[in-house]
Design an enzyme around this catalytic site. Structure first.
Site, PDB file in Angstrom:
ATOM      1  N   HIS A 265      33.492  46.729  31.393  1.00 18.70           N
ATOM      2  CA  HIS A 265      34.761  46.257  31.969  1.00 18.70           C
ATOM      3  C   HIS A 265      35.753  46.018  30.827  1.00 18.70           C
ATOM      4  O   HIS A 265      35.376  45.557  29.747  1.00 18.70           O
ATOM      5  CB  HIS A 265      34.531  44.978  32.778  1.00 18.70           C
ATOM      6  CG  HIS A 265      35.724  44.612  33.589  1.00 18.70           C
ATOM      7  ND1 HIS A 265      36.812  43.973  33.046  1.00 18.70           N
ATOM      8  CD2 HIS A 265      36.023  44.835  34.895  1.00 18.70           C
ATOM      9  CE1 HIS A 265      37.726  43.817  33.996  1.00 18.70           C
ATOM     10  NE2 HIS A 265      37.275  44.321  35.125  1.00 18.70           N
TER      11      HIS A 265
ATOM     12  N   GLU B   7      37.796  43.760  30.274  1.00 18.34           N
ATOM     13  CA  GLU B   7      37.826  42.382  29.743  1.00 18.34           C
ATOM     14  C   GLU B   7      36.679  42.174  28.754  1.00 18.34           C
ATOM     15  O   GLU B   7      36.830  41.454  27.767  1.00 18.34           O
ATOM     16  CB  GLU B   7      37.761  41.376  30.910  1.00 18.34           C
ATOM     17  CG  GLU B   7      39.082  41.367  31.679  1.00 18.34           C
ATOM     18  CD  GLU B   7      38.978  40.997  33.142  1.00 18.34           C
ATOM     19  OE1 GLU B   7      37.951  40.443  33.568  1.00 18.34           O
ATOM     20  OE2 GLU B   7      39.944  41.290  33.878  1.00 18.34           O
TER      21      GLU B   7
ATOM     22  N   GLU C  16      39.579  52.219  35.639  1.00 21.19           N
ATOM     23  CA  GLU C  16      40.409  51.031  35.810  1.00 21.19           C
ATOM     24  C   GLU C  16      41.486  51.002  34.732  1.00 21.19           C
ATOM     25  O   GLU C  16      41.219  50.582  33.589  1.00 21.19           O
ATOM     26  CB  GLU C  16      39.558  49.766  35.687  1.00 21.19           C
ATOM     27  CG  GLU C  16      38.448  49.679  36.708  1.00 21.19           C
ATOM     28  CD  GLU C  16      38.042  48.221  36.935  1.00 21.19           C
ATOM     29  OE1 GLU C  16      38.158  47.775  38.068  1.00 21.19           O
ATOM     30  OE2 GLU C  16      37.649  47.555  35.968  1.00 21.19           O
TER      31      GLU C  16
ATOM     32  N   GLY D 141      44.708  43.003  37.608  1.00 22.58           N
ATOM     33  CA  GLY D 141      45.204  41.637  37.784  1.00 22.58           C
ATOM     34  C   GLY D 141      46.710  41.506  37.591  1.00 22.58           C
ATOM     35  O   GLY D 141      47.235  40.406  37.489  1.00 22.58           O
TER      36      GLY D 141
ATOM     37  N   ASN E  94      34.209  42.448  42.072  1.00 23.97           N
ATOM     38  CA  ASN E  94      33.906  41.840  40.770  1.00 23.97           C
ATOM     39  C   ASN E  94      34.473  40.428  40.800  1.00 23.97           C
ATOM     40  O   ASN E  94      35.682  40.245  40.739  1.00 23.97           O
ATOM     41  CB  ASN E  94      34.564  42.679  39.665  1.00 23.97           C
ATOM     42  CG  ASN E  94      34.456  42.029  38.297  1.00 23.97           C
ATOM     43  OD1 ASN E  94      33.684  41.092  38.111  1.00 23.97           O
ATOM     44  ND2 ASN E  94      35.224  42.542  37.345  1.00 23.97           N
ATOM     45  N   TRP E  95      33.586  39.455  40.921  1.00 25.89           N
ATOM     46  CA  TRP E  95      34.063  38.063  41.049  1.00 25.89           C
ATOM     47  C   TRP E  95      34.591  37.515  39.722  1.00 25.89           C
ATOM     48  O   TRP E  95      35.259  36.501  39.706  1.00 25.89           O
ATOM     49  CB  TRP E  95      32.926  37.165  41.552  1.00 25.89           C
ATOM     50  CG  TRP E  95      32.518  37.411  42.963  1.00 25.89           C
ATOM     51  CD1 TRP E  95      32.982  38.388  43.810  1.00 25.89           C
ATOM     52  CD2 TRP E  95      31.547  36.665  43.728  1.00 25.89           C
ATOM     53  NE1 TRP E  95      32.359  38.298  45.034  1.00 25.89           N
ATOM     54  CE2 TRP E  95      31.471  37.249  45.003  1.00 25.89           C
ATOM     55  CE3 TRP E  95      30.721  35.577  43.443  1.00 25.89           C
ATOM     56  CZ2 TRP E  95      30.615  36.775  46.002  1.00 25.89           C
ATOM     57  CZ3 TRP E  95      29.868  35.104  44.426  1.00 25.89           C
ATOM     58  CH2 TRP E  95      29.821  35.686  45.692  1.00 25.89           C
ATOM     59  N   LYS E  96      34.223  38.142  38.625  1.00 25.48           N
ATOM     60  CA  LYS E  96      34.587  37.640  37.288  1.00 25.48           C
ATOM     61  C   LYS E  96      34.092  36.190  37.143  1.00 25.48           C
ATOM     62  O   LYS E  96      33.043  35.855  37.668  1.00 25.48           O
ATOM     63  CB  LYS E  96      36.093  37.771  37.051  1.00 25.48           C
ATOM     64  CG  LYS E  96      36.625  39.165  37.375  1.00 25.48           C
ATOM     65  CD  LYS E  96      37.989  39.410  36.838  1.00 25.48           C
ATOM     66  CE  LYS E  96      38.476  40.769  37.295  1.00 25.48           C
ATOM     67  NZ  LYS E  96      39.707  41.175  36.662  1.00 25.48           N
TER      68      LYS E  96
ATOM     69  N   SER F 225      44.372  46.112  40.860  1.00 27.53           N
ATOM     70  CA  SER F 225      45.287  45.608  41.897  1.00 27.53           C
ATOM     71  C   SER F 225      45.160  46.354  43.226  1.00 27.53           C
ATOM     72  O   SER F 225      46.155  46.580  43.922  1.00 27.53           O
ATOM     73  CB  SER F 225      46.729  45.614  41.395  1.00 27.53           C
ATOM     74  OG  SER F 225      46.848  44.739  40.276  1.00 27.53           O
TER      75      SER F 225
ATOM     76  N   GLY G 196      38.891  43.284  41.961  1.00 26.64           N
ATOM     77  CA  GLY G 196      38.836  41.969  41.322  1.00 26.64           C
ATOM     78  C   GLY G 196      39.383  40.899  42.254  1.00 26.64           C
ATOM     79  O   GLY G 196      38.693  40.402  43.133  1.00 26.64           O
ATOM     80  N   GLY G 197      40.656  40.558  42.079  1.00 30.27           N
ATOM     81  CA  GLY G 197      41.270  39.454  42.826  1.00 30.27           C
ATOM     82  C   GLY G 197      41.051  39.534  44.329  1.00 30.27           C
ATOM     83  O   GLY G 197      40.742  38.519  44.971  1.00 30.27           O
TER      84      GLY G 197
HETATM   85  C1  PEP Z   1      38.817  44.399  37.935  1.00 28.66           C
HETATM   86  O1  PEP Z   1      38.900  43.508  37.111  1.00 28.66           O
HETATM   87  O2  PEP Z   1      37.804  45.108  37.973  1.00 28.66           O
HETATM   88  C2  PEP Z   1      39.927  44.598  38.858  1.00 28.66           C
HETATM   89  C3  PEP Z   1      40.085  45.756  39.407  1.00 28.66           C
HETATM   90  O3  PEP Z   1      40.767  43.500  39.042  1.00 28.66           O
HETATM   91  P1  PEP Z   1      41.998  43.405  40.073  1.00 28.66           P
HETATM   92  O4  PEP Z   1      41.563  44.043  41.368  1.00 28.66           O
HETATM   93  O5  PEP Z   1      42.244  41.934  40.209  1.00 28.66           O
HETATM   94  O6  PEP Z   1      43.136  44.130  39.448  1.00 28.66           O
END
Ligand code: PEP
Length: 251
Positions: A96, A98, A167, A173, A9-11, A213, A234-235
């Site tokens: 998601h 967010e 999640e 994050g 997920n590039w966001k 994470s 994500g990251g």
């Molecule tokens: C996400 O936002 O879907 C996610 C899992 O982010 P991260 O891996 O950065 O925690």
């Protein structure tokens, strides 16, 4: 059939040029060293039409990070499921945390989005998960059960097309990952909810990804659990080395 999947997920990251370079590099890396799981990259809307033709569809699926809860019309700034599908994308992240937290997405809106995604041939990656206070109060099961209402109005046939992603919001994050035992426990619970609603066969076939994470150093210990079928990343999906490192956890 239940599949192992690593989805990025590039966001709101990467310019179009950066996204194109990343997609080409990932495609080269996975052509040279075939993944042992399905791989998906979910990108900002504007990248989709450029990125989709650059990757081998058998190796890398492309998806959006959201779509509208309306078919078409006067909804300035929105992007419909049909528009997403017209780019060559085949997946869409929905629900998601967010989107729920910053853009007020509700269970009812997400129900519409999921239905529209499916009607347009997209595979929804439907996200659920509790915030820290809910986890600390021991309410995580209650929270995810309520969020599943968005997908429990689907027919069994439609439900069997979706992917779930658990999640925990406190792990997104933050560098704080759920322990493998915490992930397994709640994934098993989510699968039991699916079994209660649609039966054991559909529950057994449902892919449930972990997100929060996840990185190359902890992916294997999470994915090895019987009810964890991969990750929504994500990251660590923003660099080839980290994303490939997570994909390689399935080797
Ligand atoms: C996400 O936002 O879907 C996610 C899992 O982010 P991260 O891996 O950065 O925690």
């Amino acid at each position: 059939m239940r599949k192992n999947i690593v989805a990025g997920n590039w966001k709101m990251n990467k310019t179009l040029c950066e996204g194109i370079s990343f997609a080409k590099e990932l495609n080269d890396a996975l052509t040279a060293d075939a993944p042992h799981c399905d791989v998906v990259i979910c990108t900002p809307f504007i990248h989709l039409a450029s990125v989709a033709p650059l990757v081998a569809p058998a190796k890398i699926g492309v998806g959006a990070e959201n779509c509208a809860d309306k078919v078409s019309g006067a909804y300035t700034g929105e992007v419909s499921a049909a528009m997403v599908a017209s780019t060559g994308a085949t997946y869409v992240i929905l629900g998601h945390s967010e989107r729920r937290a910053y853009y007020g997405e509700t269970v009812a809106m997400l129900e519409e989005k999921v239905k529209l995604a499916l009607a347009n041939g997209l595979v929804p990656i439907f996200c659920i998960g509790e915030v820290l206070e809910e986890r600390e109060a021991g309410k995580q099961n209650e929270v995810v059960a309520a969020q599943m209402a968005s997908v429990f109005s689907l027919s069994a046939e439609d439900f069997s097309k979706i992917i779930l992603a658990y999640e925990p919001v406190w792990a997104i994050g933050t560098g704080k990952t759920a322990t493998p035992a915490q992930a397994q426990e709640i994934h098993a619970y989510i699968r039991s909810l699916v079994a209660d609603k649609y039966g054991k066969e559909i529950a057994d076939d449902c892919s449930i990804l972990y997100g929060g994470s996840c990185k190359p150093s902890n992916a294997k210990e999470l994915f090895v659990n019987p009810d964890v079928d991969g990750g929504l990343i994500g990251g660590a999906a923003l660099t080839i080395a980290d994303f490939k490192g997570i994909i390689d956890a399935f080797k």
